[in-house]
Design a protein around this motif. Structure first.
Motif, PDB file in Angstrom:
ATOM      1  N   HIS A 102       4.630  -1.161  -6.196  1.00 35.55           N
ATOM      2  CA  HIS A 102       3.560  -0.044  -5.877  1.00 35.55           C
ATOM      3  C   HIS A 102       3.856   0.782  -7.072  1.00 35.55           C
ATOM      4  O   HIS A 102       5.093   0.948  -7.415  1.00 35.55           O
ATOM      5  CB  HIS A 102       3.913   0.849  -4.620  1.00 35.55           C
ATOM      6  CG  HIS A 102       2.800   1.719  -4.288  1.00 35.55           C
ATOM      7  ND1 HIS A 102       2.661   2.806  -5.056  1.00 35.55           N
ATOM      8  CD2 HIS A 102       1.807   1.449  -3.377  1.00 35.55           C
ATOM      9  CE1 HIS A 102       1.608   3.540  -4.328  1.00 35.55           C
ATOM     10  NE2 HIS A 102       1.033   2.800  -3.563  1.00 35.55           N
ATOM     11  N   THR A 120       0.980  -1.088  -0.048  1.00 34.89           N
ATOM     12  CA  THR A 120       0.019   0.095   0.021  1.00 34.89           C
ATOM     13  C   THR A 120       0.836   1.240   0.029  1.00 34.89           C
ATOM     14  O   THR A 120       0.349   2.349  -0.187  1.00 34.89           O
ATOM     15  CB  THR A 120      -0.847  -0.095   1.047  1.00 34.89           C
ATOM     16  OG1 THR A 120      -0.070  -0.250   2.343  1.00 34.89           O
ATOM     17  CG2 THR A 120      -1.976  -1.222   1.013  1.00 34.89           C
ATOM     18  N   GLN A 170      -3.996   0.802  -4.062  1.00 34.53           N
ATOM     19  CA  GLN A 170      -2.492   1.611  -4.588  1.00 34.53           C
ATOM     20  C   GLN A 170      -3.128   2.867  -5.221  1.00 34.53           C
ATOM     21  O   GLN A 170      -1.788   3.548  -5.958  1.00 34.53           O
ATOM     22  CB  GLN A 170      -1.746   0.401  -5.590  1.00 34.53           C
ATOM     23  CG  GLN A 170      -1.323  -0.724  -4.574  1.00 34.53           C
ATOM     24  CD  GLN A 170      -0.466  -1.465  -5.589  1.00 34.53           C
ATOM     25  OE1 GLN A 170      -0.674  -1.971  -6.665  1.00 34.53           O
ATOM     26  NE2 GLN A 170       0.776  -2.196  -4.825  1.00 34.53           N
TER      27      GLN A 170
END
Length: 264
Positions: free
Chosen positions: A87, A60, A115
């Motif tokens: 990410h 995240t 994301q």
């Protein structure tokens, strides 16, 4: 049924799982079937007759890359096949992809909602091209997500556009091509050479529509997935079995397609 591969599961380090699962349950207004640990996943696999599970992590934040990669390395086994996460905001995105590849991992997981990106963002084209070149698998959350507002981040049209632009990309669209966007899946994705796994679809679509999509898609591009711990692996297998699919197709979905994909 021997040799079953679940291409889409989740788990966390034990200490993190204790906090993560209740928080995610609250976000999505959903109850987990397992406590989110690897040991619970393995026990579920034993009960369900599942040989291997792909364990998908989700970064995240970009700075979680090293931690997730290290944990993925520690849990890797004959039965657990970790897919670390990248990410999209990671300034070392391509370098980190190369690290994942060089350490022998088969693929990565990305999630447009957690994301905060759109699947067809041109800034990701270089990543998709590199993944295609390396032969790596990309598992993406497809369709809407129960924990987020209904913004179209990875809808069937975006999936089709990306796969046509990058025909060598081994993209797996979870949730039967797009959660709660199955009318568009049937219109846009069915029949295309795009991998789709079945998690969170058997619970929401009637058997007629499910069977229609599965029977109309190229059989070599269908995969078994459960999104465990959010659904029960044994129950998902039973629901799949009740669709009355040909035995050859059922075997492809639950075993041989994933085995071939992971062997490359």
């Amino acid at each position: 049924m021997a040799g079953i591969i679940d291409i889409h599961t989740h788990a966390f380090p034990d200490l993190i799982a204790a906090a993560a699962i209740p928080a995610l349950e609250k976000e999505g207004n959903i109850k987990a079937y397992l406590n989110g640990t690897v040991s619970a996943l393995l026990a579920s696999m034993d009960r369900s007759g599942i040989e291997q599970s792909v364990l998908c992590s989700i970064a995240t934040r970009p700075e979680q890359f090293d931690t997730i990669l290290e944990w993925s390395t520690t849990i890797r086994s004959e039965r657990i096949i970790p897919f670390p996460s990248l990410h999209p905001a990671d300034p070392q995105l391509l370098e980190h992809l190369q690290v994942i590849h060089d350490q022998g991992f088969k693929g990565v997981k990305m999630h447009p909602y957690y994301q905060d990106y759109f699947l067809d963002d041109e800034r990701l084209y270089e990543l998709y091209g590199k993944m295609s070149e390396l032969g790596m698998i990309l598992v993406i959350h497809a369709g809407y997500d129960i924990a987020f507002p209904r913004i179209r981040r990875a809808d069937p049209q975006r999936i089709l556009d990306v796969c046509r632009r990058f025909p060598e990309l081994k993209l797996i669209a979870t949730h039967l091509g797009g959660w709660d966007e199955w009318q568009e899946v049937r219109r846009l994705l069915t029949g295309e050479p795009i991998y789709m796994e079945i998690s969170f679809a058997l619970d929401f679509l009637d058997q007629t529509r499910l069977r229609d999509i599965l029977m109309s898609h190229p059989p070599e591009y269908l995969l078994f997935g459960t999104d465990s711990p959010w659904t029960d692996q044994a129950t998902t297998l039973k629901m799949l079995g009740k669709l009355g699919l040909p035995e050859t197709l059922l075997e492809q979905i639950t075993s041989s397609n994933a085995r071939r994909l992971l062997a490359r």
